[in-house]
Design a protein around this motif. Structure first.
Motif, short mmCIF file in Angstrom:
data_model
loop_
_atom_site.label_atom_id
_atom_site.label_comp_id
_atom_site.label_asym_id
_atom_site.label_seq_id
_atom_site.Cartn_x
_atom_site.Cartn_y
_atom_site.Cartn_z
N LYS A 60 -51.63 -93.49 -56.85
CA LYS A 60 -52.79 -93.18 -56.02
C LYS A 60 -53.97 -94.12 -56.21
O LYS A 60 -54.72 -94.36 -55.26
CB LYS A 60 -53.26 -91.74 -56.30
N ALA A 61 -54.16 -94.63 -57.44
CA ALA A 61 -55.40 -95.35 -57.68
C ALA A 61 -55.27 -96.46 -58.70
O ALA A 61 -54.58 -96.31 -59.71
CB ALA A 61 -56.49 -94.37 -58.14
N PHE A 62 -55.94 -97.57 -58.41
CA PHE A 62 -56.25 -98.60 -59.39
C PHE A 62 -57.33 -98.02 -60.29
O PHE A 62 -57.09 -97.69 -61.44
CB PHE A 62 -56.72 -99.86 -58.66
N VAL A 63 -58.51 -97.87 -59.74
CA VAL A 63 -59.61 -97.12 -60.37
C VAL A 63 -60.44 -96.56 -59.23
O VAL A 63 -60.95 -97.31 -58.39
CB VAL A 63 -60.51 -98.02 -61.25
N ALA A 64 -60.57 -95.24 -59.18
CA ALA A 64 -61.24 -94.60 -58.05
C ALA A 64 -62.76 -94.58 -58.19
O ALA A 64 -63.44 -94.00 -57.36
CB ALA A 64 -60.72 -93.18 -57.86
N GLY A 65 -63.27 -95.21 -59.25
CA GLY A 65 -64.72 -95.29 -59.42
C GLY A 65 -65.12 -95.00 -60.85
O GLY A 65 -64.28 -94.92 -61.74
N ALA A 66 -66.43 -94.87 -61.05
CA ALA A 66 -66.94 -94.49 -62.36
C ALA A 66 -66.92 -92.98 -62.49
O ALA A 66 -66.81 -92.26 -61.50
CB ALA A 66 -68.36 -95.02 -62.54
N ASP A 67 -66.99 -92.50 -63.72
CA ASP A 67 -66.99 -91.07 -63.98
C ASP A 67 -68.43 -90.56 -63.80
O ASP A 67 -69.26 -90.65 -64.70
CB ASP A 67 -66.49 -90.79 -65.40
N ILE A 68 -68.70 -90.01 -62.62
CA ILE A 68 -70.07 -89.64 -62.24
C ILE A 68 -70.66 -88.59 -63.17
O ILE A 68 -71.87 -88.57 -63.42
CB ILE A 68 -70.09 -89.15 -60.78
N SER A 69 -69.81 -87.74 -63.72
CA SER A 69 -70.31 -86.66 -64.59
C SER A 69 -71.02 -87.20 -65.82
O SER A 69 -71.84 -86.50 -66.43
CB SER A 69 -69.15 -85.76 -65.03
N GLU A 70 -70.74 -88.45 -66.19
CA GLU A 70 -71.35 -89.01 -67.40
C GLU A 70 -72.80 -89.47 -67.17
O GLU A 70 -73.54 -89.63 -68.13
CB GLU A 70 -70.53 -90.20 -67.91
N PHE A 71 -73.19 -89.71 -65.92
CA PHE A 71 -74.55 -90.24 -65.71
C PHE A 71 -75.35 -89.50 -64.65
O PHE A 71 -76.42 -89.95 -64.25
CB PHE A 71 -74.49 -91.73 -65.37
N ALA A 72 -74.86 -88.37 -64.20
CA ALA A 72 -75.54 -87.63 -63.13
C ALA A 72 -76.96 -87.21 -63.51
O ALA A 72 -77.82 -87.05 -62.63
CB ALA A 72 -74.72 -86.40 -62.74
N ASP A 73 -77.24 -87.03 -64.81
CA ASP A 73 -78.57 -86.58 -65.24
C ASP A 73 -79.39 -87.69 -65.88
O ASP A 73 -80.40 -87.44 -66.53
CB ASP A 73 -78.44 -85.40 -66.21
N PHE A 74 -78.99 -88.95 -65.70
CA PHE A 74 -79.71 -90.07 -66.30
C PHE A 74 -81.06 -90.29 -65.62
O PHE A 74 -81.23 -90.02 -64.43
CB PHE A 74 -78.89 -91.37 -66.18
N ASP A 75 -82.03 -90.82 -66.40
CA ASP A 75 -83.30 -91.24 -65.83
C ASP A 75 -83.26 -92.74 -65.58
O ASP A 75 -82.23 -93.39 -65.75
CB ASP A 75 -84.47 -90.86 -66.75
N VAL A 76 -84.41 -93.30 -65.14
CA VAL A 76 -84.48 -94.71 -64.77
C VAL A 76 -84.05 -95.63 -65.91
O VAL A 76 -83.24 -96.55 -65.73
CB VAL A 76 -85.91 -95.07 -64.29
N GLU A 77 -84.58 -95.37 -67.09
CA GLU A 77 -84.28 -96.23 -68.24
C GLU A 77 -82.81 -96.17 -68.62
O GLU A 77 -82.17 -97.20 -68.84
CB GLU A 77 -85.14 -95.81 -69.43
N ASN A 78 -82.26 -94.96 -68.64
CA ASN A 78 -80.85 -94.82 -69.01
C ASN A 78 -79.93 -95.42 -67.95
O ASN A 78 -78.87 -95.96 -68.27
CB ASN A 78 -80.51 -93.35 -69.23
#
Length: 260
Positions: A60-78
């Motif tokens: 199904k996939a080479f890589v379907a993207g980044a793991d959004i759950s890891e950065f959904a709550d990041f701020d600008v600096e992060n």
């Protein structure tokens, strides 16, 4: 070295790195990026490895993207740190490896997946591949080099459209755009890449290393690619590979390059 998210196999001078998170469509999380860095570094330092192929597990996939759950709550600096660290650790690192890297794109290559494929030296796609940078649909832009490498490969206008629409293109369109070099069936994908690898392995590893540096220099701001080419060309004359290559040519025999 033991890995949790990738598989590594070396055979006849080819190291195949397989991203192995099929339940997540091989999405890139922090741990996978770190493992990929280590695997690429190990393969690049391995004198037995002449070509690296990177692909995804499953159909199904080479890589379907980044793991959004890891950065959904990041701020600008992060967020900025995430992009900077990822580019340094994996994407820029792969682009500048001295060992040729072929992306065998099977299935979805989206977001960070397409960015990884674009960081490789060139790409081969299966006929079921779908590629795109959908980040703007999430309120963010590509952060692992996508806004830079995509226009280098397909041109500014097409890159703008792909990024702005967040849409996907199929394998044949990707080939038409110059994003991939070849399209083949999924069943034949790895074998096709291995055949290209075998052609690469007939040639001087030292010369190939210099060629990679010279070609990449053309795309770096403030760097005169012609001067890099001249320097790398000159360095070849001091190598055992040059002596072997020219001697073999004059003696009308196949060169056996020592890689030195």
């Amino acid at each position: 070295m033991s890995y949790n998210n990738i598989l590594v196999k070396e055979n006849n001078g080819i190291t195949t790195i397989t991203i192995n998170r099929p339940s997540k469509l091989n999405a890139l999380n922090k741990a996978t990026i770190e493992e990929l860095h280590d695997a690429f570094e190990e393969a690049d330092n391995d004198t037995n490895t002449r070509v690296i192929i990177v692909t995804g597990s499953g159909e199904k996939a080479f890589v379907a993207g980044a793991d959004i759950s890891e950065f959904a709550d990041f701020d600008v600096e992060n967020g900025a740190k995430l992009a900077a660290k990822g580019q340094e650790l994996l994407f820029d690192f792969v682009e500048n490896l001295s060992t040729p890297v072929i992306a065998a794109v099977n299935g979805f290559a989206l977001g960070g997946g397409l960015e990884l494929a674009m960081a490789c030296h060139f790409r081969v796609a299966s006929d079921n591949a779908k590629m795109g940078l959908p980040e703007v649909s999430l309120g963010v832009i590509p952060g692992y080099g996508g806004t830079q490498r995509l226009p280098q490969l397909v041109g500014k206008g097409i890159a703008m459209e792909m990024v702005m629409t967040a849409g996907m293109i199929d394998a044949n369109t990707a080939k038409e755009y110059g994003l991939v070099n070849h399209v083949t069936t999924q069943e034949d994908l790895l074998e096709f890449c291995e055949k290209i690898a075998s052609k690469i392995m007939r040639n001087s590893p030292v010369a190939i290393k210099g060629a990679i540096k010279a070609i990449n220099a053309n795309f770096k701001d403030g760097v005169d690619g012609y001067k890099v080419e001249i320097k790398q060309f000159g360095k070849c004359f001091g190598t055992e590979d040059f002596t072997e290559g020219t001697t073999a040519f004059l003696e009308k025999r196949k060169a056996e390059f020592p890689g030195k």
